[in-house]
Design an enzyme around this catalytic site. Structure first.
Site, PDB file in Angstrom:
ATOM      1  N   LYS A 122      43.828  55.528  -4.449  1.00 18.89           N
ATOM      2  CA  LYS A 122      43.083  54.723  -3.754  1.00 18.89           C
ATOM      3  C   LYS A 122      41.130  54.880  -4.477  1.00 18.89           C
ATOM      4  O   LYS A 122      40.842  56.456  -4.104  1.00 18.89           O
ATOM      5  CB  LYS A 122      42.891  53.500  -3.036  1.00 18.89           C
ATOM      6  CG  LYS A 122      42.845  54.764  -2.165  1.00 18.89           C
ATOM      7  CD  LYS A 122      41.457  55.106  -0.960  1.00 18.89           C
ATOM      8  CE  LYS A 122      40.500  54.185  -0.736  1.00 18.89           C
ATOM      9  NZ  LYS A 122      39.031  54.688  -0.630  1.00 18.89           N
TER      10      LYS A 122
ATOM     11  N   THR B 250      39.818  63.138  -6.404  1.00 17.52           N
ATOM     12  CA  THR B 250      38.848  61.801  -5.713  1.00 17.52           C
ATOM     13  C   THR B 250      39.899  61.289  -5.587  1.00 17.52           C
ATOM     14  O   THR B 250      41.348  60.819  -5.151  1.00 17.52           O
ATOM     15  CB  THR B 250      38.980  61.226  -7.466  1.00 17.52           C
ATOM     16  OG1 THR B 250      38.514  60.183  -7.249  1.00 17.52           O
ATOM     17  CG2 THR B 250      40.969  60.429  -8.096  1.00 17.52           C
TER      18      THR B 250
ATOM     19  N   SER C   4      30.589  52.136   5.344  1.00 19.68           N
ATOM     20  CA  SER C   4      31.361  52.756   5.616  1.00 19.68           C
ATOM     21  C   SER C   4      31.153  54.906   5.790  1.00 19.68           C
ATOM     22  O   SER C   4      29.998  54.998   6.445  1.00 19.68           O
ATOM     23  CB  SER C   4      31.945  53.340   4.203  1.00 19.68           C
ATOM     24  OG  SER C   4      30.982  53.718   3.425  1.00 19.68           O
TER      25      SER C   4
ATOM     26  N   ASN D 264      26.837  47.921  -0.375  1.00 17.66           N
ATOM     27  CA  ASN D 264      26.975  49.212   0.007  1.00 17.66           C
ATOM     28  C   ASN D 264      26.010  49.027   1.326  1.00 17.66           C
ATOM     29  O   ASN D 264      25.174  49.975   1.746  1.00 17.66           O
ATOM     30  CB  ASN D 264      26.969  49.799  -0.238  1.00 17.66           C
ATOM     31  CG  ASN D 264      28.090  50.598  -1.586  1.00 17.66           C
ATOM     32  OD1 ASN D 264      29.113  50.387  -0.802  1.00 17.66           O
ATOM     33  ND2 ASN D 264      28.824  50.226  -2.814  1.00 17.66           N
TER      34      ASN D 264
ATOM     35  N   THR E 241      40.769  49.789   0.180  1.00 14.93           N
ATOM     36  CA  THR E 241      39.568  49.954   1.027  1.00 14.93           C
ATOM     37  C   THR E 241      39.345  48.905   0.435  1.00 14.93           C
ATOM     38  O   THR E 241      39.534  47.498   0.506  1.00 14.93           O
ATOM     39  CB  THR E 241      39.206  51.092   1.603  1.00 14.93           C
ATOM     40  OG1 THR E 241      37.977  51.898   0.108  1.00 14.93           O
ATOM     41  CG2 THR E 241      39.861  52.268   1.992  1.00 14.93           C
TER      42      THR E 241
ATOM     43  N   GLU F  27      33.132  49.793  -6.335  1.00 24.58           N
ATOM     44  CA  GLU F  27      32.267  48.288  -5.913  1.00 24.58           C
ATOM     45  C   GLU F  27      30.603  48.241  -6.438  1.00 24.58           C
ATOM     46  O   GLU F  27      30.245  48.441  -7.255  1.00 24.58           O
ATOM     47  CB  GLU F  27      31.126  48.479  -4.628  1.00 24.58           C
ATOM     48  CG  GLU F  27      32.868  49.238  -3.987  1.00 24.58           C
ATOM     49  CD  GLU F  27      32.021  50.466  -2.620  1.00 24.58           C
ATOM     50  OE1 GLU F  27      31.217  50.869  -2.385  1.00 24.58           O
ATOM     51  OE2 GLU F  27      32.783  50.227  -1.408  1.00 24.58           O
TER      52      GLU F  27
END
EC number: 2.3.1.35
Lengths: 386, 386
Positions: free
Chosen positions: B168, B179, B386, B381, B146, B259
């Site tokens: 991922k 996870t 998301s 973010n 993603t 991220e």
């Protein structure tokens, strides 16, 4: 406003030179009586700073004659020498004021891990004592600021008596029993035991529900002193409500001035099985960085809300996770843990955001006040060492 | 590398059109046997996504023939229709593969709260089944990404057998039992019960110790499948260590690609009373935004470390808060909760940061891997929904 609104109190603020900025950094608040009753709550952080260790001892007999506060240094993680510095500060102030050091509360705020420059602090305390006045509340409120951009004060006018207050705090702001530094004064006639009970109850649902960045300080202290100078003995429920209102006002001022914040967020959890369950759910959401960055981006991201709600263990908060509703500023964007009203109807362009989470599990509720997570927060806290 | 390194597995990745970017978004991994043993761990989030609810059922008999994975949509918070979509995906794949739908695990990742476009997903699954090959591991690893910037794969060569894996995950990355999405394959001969025990033990100290942003996902799934195609039955301790090494490798790859991260931070707590105590202390530090922003600013701010340590309740982790030592990249900047070596000796300019916290309370230890909190995290973010 501030701590000298009630009768029987003097205060002052001065510049001792503890801060590089040259701004005021030492404040003193004195209770001239006739009563000198007091109560306090402190941080639950196990690495409590020297002034917290000292002041807990001072409060054991319910009497406080004066509070000495400094910004420009937390005197935390400073070991035994740090405790001796706090003790010396109390002794010095007591001598100047003609009171016992054992009745002097000390509060410090600023960088952790640095010794206080006592050669500047003690003359500053002398200077502050010399400047004490019944109009000094505003100066005191200014002298306790660190990264605060505005002083925080509040007051309540009861029948025949007054409550006044000041507070500071902008970061490391997630109180566990108290918040940052806060001094509350009243000229009401109130016994120490009633002061203590009223303070704990007031703080529990106000200052303790302010959770800006999830980081609990080593120095949180809230002191409440009564002088009895008004001669008015308030009805307990009225006094409790006045004190609660003052504490809520301060809590919301702290959140409104939190480091780098672009939104003040009220997270209200309703229809929980217990107040504790509601608080745990609200706090889980308030500590989600993904939720907080979404609000910064003006995105009513209910998926991040329910994923945070879902992390609360069932024994802490029993509810059906697939029944949750989430409302952003009045628009129920999530219904039964699925898509609700159109998220485009939500306007998050203003500073005030209210998120309501309905657990459909009872009739208890709780509110947490928090902030968004912004570029300015990252900037301020990656550049400022505390 | 990846899931097709072991014998007995085929995989593929394709583009079904679930993502606006037009990048690959559907992967299939098939176990051709002779064994079809499997174990899995899932998120502990109570708002678990539809594919998690489905796949938990699939695993009850310890047999898995295939895993279908999609990025471009989490199928979380989608209610009963979402569960039906997962079921239809499993049925569709099963039909194409000639297996039972009850032996097909489904994993989804992407936005929460949106229904999957089934009219694109199902043809994508057909296409992926058609592309299955013993060289398809890399394609599969790419199709599950993603916000990941690189695919994550790992392998372990044991005596006579192999373990392969892909994963991922870049955000909402604080696993609670697992996870993100992770598929592990092996051609070793291992009974389902041993697979289950080995997977739980391996994940406990690896993927579950990766805590990038404190936010637990609704979709975390780790599936381990064994084909037995090598004919080699490994010594249990050797297999356990190989599996642990693969899981640690993946956990560190996830943290390295999290991220917006500018630093990979290893928080190691030593001399704790128990491993649980050590883990609780390390996790408290890993979730302090003030600590994380300080590392971003290359500031070895031990005051923020010990103030986070001090929030862990005494019944969870008994230790003397005033005895704590803190070391940044080998320099003990905090000794006995006070000033230690010169903080200017610490170099945080590289990406790798190790913080060691000595509690002086026993001989247990634990490590958590986390990231710093950066402008890029906030940017990504607050812009990405998301």
């Amino acid at each position: 406003m501030s701590v000298t609104v009630p009768q029987g109190f003097r205060a002052s603020g001065t510049t001792a030179g503890l801060k590089d900025s040259g701004k005021p950094d030492v404040a003193v608040v004195v209770n001239d009586g006739p009563d000198r009753h007091a109560a306090a709550v402190f941080t639950t952080n196990r690495v409590a700073a020297a002034p917290v260790l000292w002041s807990r001892q001072v409060l054991t007999d319910g009497r406080v004659d004066a509070v000495v506060l400094n910004s420009g240094g937390a005197n935390a993680a400073t070991g035994h020498p740090g405790f001796q510095d706090t003790h010396a500060t109390a002794e010095h102030a007591a001598q100047q004021l003609g009171v016992s050091a054992g009745d002097v509360v000390v509060c410090s705020t600023g960088l952790i891990g640095l010794p206080l420059p006592m050669e500047r602090l003690l003359p500053g305390v002398s200077d502050a004592v010399g400047k004490l006045s019944a109009d000094g509340g505003a100066d005191a409120a200014e002298a306790i600021m660190t990264t605060d951009t505005v002083p925080k004060t509040s007051e309540h006018q009861g029948p025949g008596y007054t409550i006044g207050a000041m507070a500071k705090g902008a970061g490391m702001l997630a109180p566990g029993m108290a918040t940052m530094l806060c001094v509350i004064t009243t000229d009401a006639v109130v016994a120490p035991q009633q002061l203590d009970a009223a303070l704990r109850e007031a703080v529990r649902t106000t200052l303790n529900r302010a959770d800006s960045d999830g980081c609990m300080s080593t120095n949180d202290t809230v002191v409440l002193m009564s002088s009895g100078a008004s001669g008015a003995a308030p009805e307990p429920a009225e006094f409790q409500e006045g004190l609660r209102a003052v504490c809520e006002d301060l809590a919301r001022q702290l959140i409104a001035d939190a480091e780098g914040a672009a939104h003040e967020i009220t997270i209200r959890v309703v229809n929980a099985s217990t107040e504790e369950a509601a608080e745990a759910v609200a706090r889980a959401v308030s500590r989600s960085n993904l939720f907080k960055t979404a609000v910064f981006g003006q995105d009513p991201n209910w998926g991040r809300v329910i994923s945070a709600v879902g992390t609360v263990p069932e024994d802490v908060a029993p509810f059906d996770a697939y029944a949750i509703d989430v409302t952003f500023n009045g628009i129920q964007v999530c219904r039964a843990a699925g898509v609700g009203e159109d998220r485009n109807l939500v306007d998050l362009s203003g500073r005030e955001v209210t998120v309501e989470i309905d657990l459909h599990a009872g009739d208890a509720e709780a509110t947490i006040w928090t902030n968004d997570l912004t570029h300015d927060y990252v900037h301020e806290n990656s550049a400022y060492s505390s």
